[in-house]
Design an enzyme around this catalytic site. Sequence first.
Site, PDB file in Angstrom:
ATOM      1  N   GLU A   1     -22.624  58.981  -4.336  1.00 45.86           N
ATOM      2  CA  GLU A   1     -22.785  58.861  -5.787  1.00 45.86           C
ATOM      3  C   GLU A   1     -21.575  59.518  -6.434  1.00 45.86           C
ATOM      4  OE1 GLU A   1     -26.252  59.966  -8.073  1.00 45.86           O
ATOM      5  OE2 GLU A   1     -27.539  59.700  -6.320  1.00 45.86           O
TER       6      GLU A   1
ATOM      7  N   TRP B   1     -32.854  71.022  -8.177  1.00 45.94           N
ATOM      8  CA  TRP B   1     -33.616  70.199  -9.112  1.00 45.94           C
ATOM      9  C   TRP B   1     -34.580  69.232  -8.444  1.00 45.94           C
ATOM     10  CZ3 TRP B   1     -28.258  70.797  -9.349  1.00 45.94           C
ATOM     11  CH2 TRP B   1     -27.497  69.855  -8.642  1.00 45.94           C
TER      12      TRP B   1
ATOM     13  N   TYR C   1     -20.452  64.193  -9.175  1.00 43.31           N
ATOM     14  CA  TYR C   1     -20.252  63.998 -10.609  1.00 43.31           C
ATOM     15  C   TYR C   1     -19.335  65.097 -11.158  1.00 43.31           C
ATOM     16  CZ  TYR C   1     -24.126  60.694 -10.409  1.00 43.31           C
ATOM     17  OH  TYR C   1     -24.929  59.620 -10.105  1.00 43.31           O
TER      18      TYR C   1
ATOM     19  N   HIS D   1     -36.026  58.846  -5.060  1.00 49.08           N
ATOM     20  CA  HIS D   1     -36.365  59.901  -6.006  1.00 49.08           C
ATOM     21  C   HIS D   1     -37.889  60.052  -6.054  1.00 49.08           C
ATOM     22  CE1 HIS D   1     -32.231  59.166  -7.482  1.00 49.08           C
ATOM     23  NE2 HIS D   1     -32.310  60.389  -7.982  1.00 49.08           N
TER      24      HIS D   1
ATOM     25  N   GLU E   1     -28.662  65.337  -2.659  1.00 53.82           N
ATOM     26  CA  GLU E   1     -28.302  66.463  -3.538  1.00 53.82           C
ATOM     27  C   GLU E   1     -29.140  67.699  -3.239  1.00 53.82           C
ATOM     28  OE1 GLU E   1     -28.356  64.981  -7.580  1.00 53.82           O
ATOM     29  OE2 GLU E   1     -27.024  63.305  -7.076  1.00 53.82           O
TER      30      GLU E   1
ATOM     31  N   TRP F   1     -23.282  55.403 -10.563  1.00 55.94           N
ATOM     32  CA  TRP F   1     -24.687  55.168 -10.860  1.00 55.94           C
ATOM     33  C   TRP F   1     -24.848  53.988 -11.807  1.00 55.94           C
ATOM     34  CZ3 TRP F   1     -27.901  56.440  -7.506  1.00 55.94           C
ATOM     35  CH2 TRP F   1     -29.278  56.557  -7.765  1.00 55.94           C
ATOM     36  N   ARG F   2     -26.047  53.745 -12.229  1.00 56.76           N
ATOM     37  CA  ARG F   2     -26.423  52.520 -12.942  1.00 56.76           C
ATOM     38  C   ARG F   2     -25.872  52.487 -14.370  1.00 56.76           C
ATOM     39  NH1 ARG F   2     -31.744  53.012 -15.195  1.00 56.76           N
ATOM     40  NH2 ARG F   2     -32.340  51.052 -14.203  1.00 56.76           N
TER      41      ARG F   2
END
Length: 397
Positions: free
Chosen positions: A304, A183, A263, A115, A178, A352-353
């Site tokens: 993810e 974004w 997601y 990221h 992604e 994810w975390r």
Amino acid sequence: MPDSDDGSVVPGPPPAQPVDRQLTAGALVLFRFLHRSAGRFAMFGHQDDTFCHHATDADSDVLAVAGGYPAVWGFDLGRIELGWSANIDGIPFDDIRREIRRAHQIGAIPTVSWHSVNPLTDGGYGENMAAGSVAAVLPGGAAHGRYLGWLDRAADFLLSVCDEHGEPIPVVFRPYHEHTGTWFWWCPGSSVEATDTTPDQYAELWRMTVHHLRDVRGLHHVLYAYSPDRSRISMSSDATRRADYLYGYPGDGYVDVLGLDDYWDLDQDPTAHTPVDRHADLVTMLSLVGRLAAERGKLAAATEIGSPGAFAAAYEGPSAAPGAGDAPWTGYLLSAALANDDTRRVLWYLPWRNSEEAAGGGAYGTPAPGSPYAPDFRAFVRSDFMRLADTLERPLP
């Protein structure tokens, strides 16, 4: 090659070839192991598993709930580009290096995302987009030299993570993820919503990155994973899904893993679709990724995913898909993973975390001890088809 009904020869899938034809012995063993494993089982992964947990008597919620560590460990390099000592989530890079070594020692597979901040503005989450960002880092762009320096910092870190024999530990590197969204600075978007970056520019960025890491810096222990975002993929037809998934695709010579960040089909928002429709869409997307991987000689992964538990908490009643309520991991996610031969090719699933700020949301990862979904999660990761690190029998180089 197999024969068709009319006696003609039908071309089979291309042979699996890594992006890097000079892979280290350990990375080549991993590459071949993953290809041999496709369709036989899937591995459970988790981002920041030992850095982000609620268990007090273990350093991993997966370990506390299921008795074993994940088979795939996710880490992130965000802020390595700025020379920081800790990443985007405040985790020291020295600790990430240590945990990658630990994952490797127990037979788990490390995967690394990035990221990065915007190369023009240094903006992070919420400020990551700026017009002309990708054009600026490509050859001839105003930020090209600066960006090569960023790639060098990432390369230095990946080269520094070595085993007890001084050999670089094989990793699955997942940059520019992604990209079908809007974004991140590298995003070209999709047919649903485009950005000022063209798909060709995104593909050039990817190829430039592989060339610099592999050919200039000599990283030969890396497999490269491509991972579009599910939310921007149109479900109107199979042709449209394929086109949206491959929007900006850099070419088979630059990708080892066809991934998917999803997601959308495991989200907590109950307003957009019923669980039955969401489950059907999840199966459709996993099938697409598995089928494309088979056609192209690639690996497939759910790189993810959202939390089935958070998704399930929003649903009750007759509209719920199988397992959407009391058994979201086995009934909803495992049933999708086992739906057909194509979904079975998807080699890992990585939530994810387990961060405090994501608790109760779709980005939250795995059940903590005491969660009502903990027993079902344990049944999921201990099912015959799933693997944790302690049930993953990997060959040594």
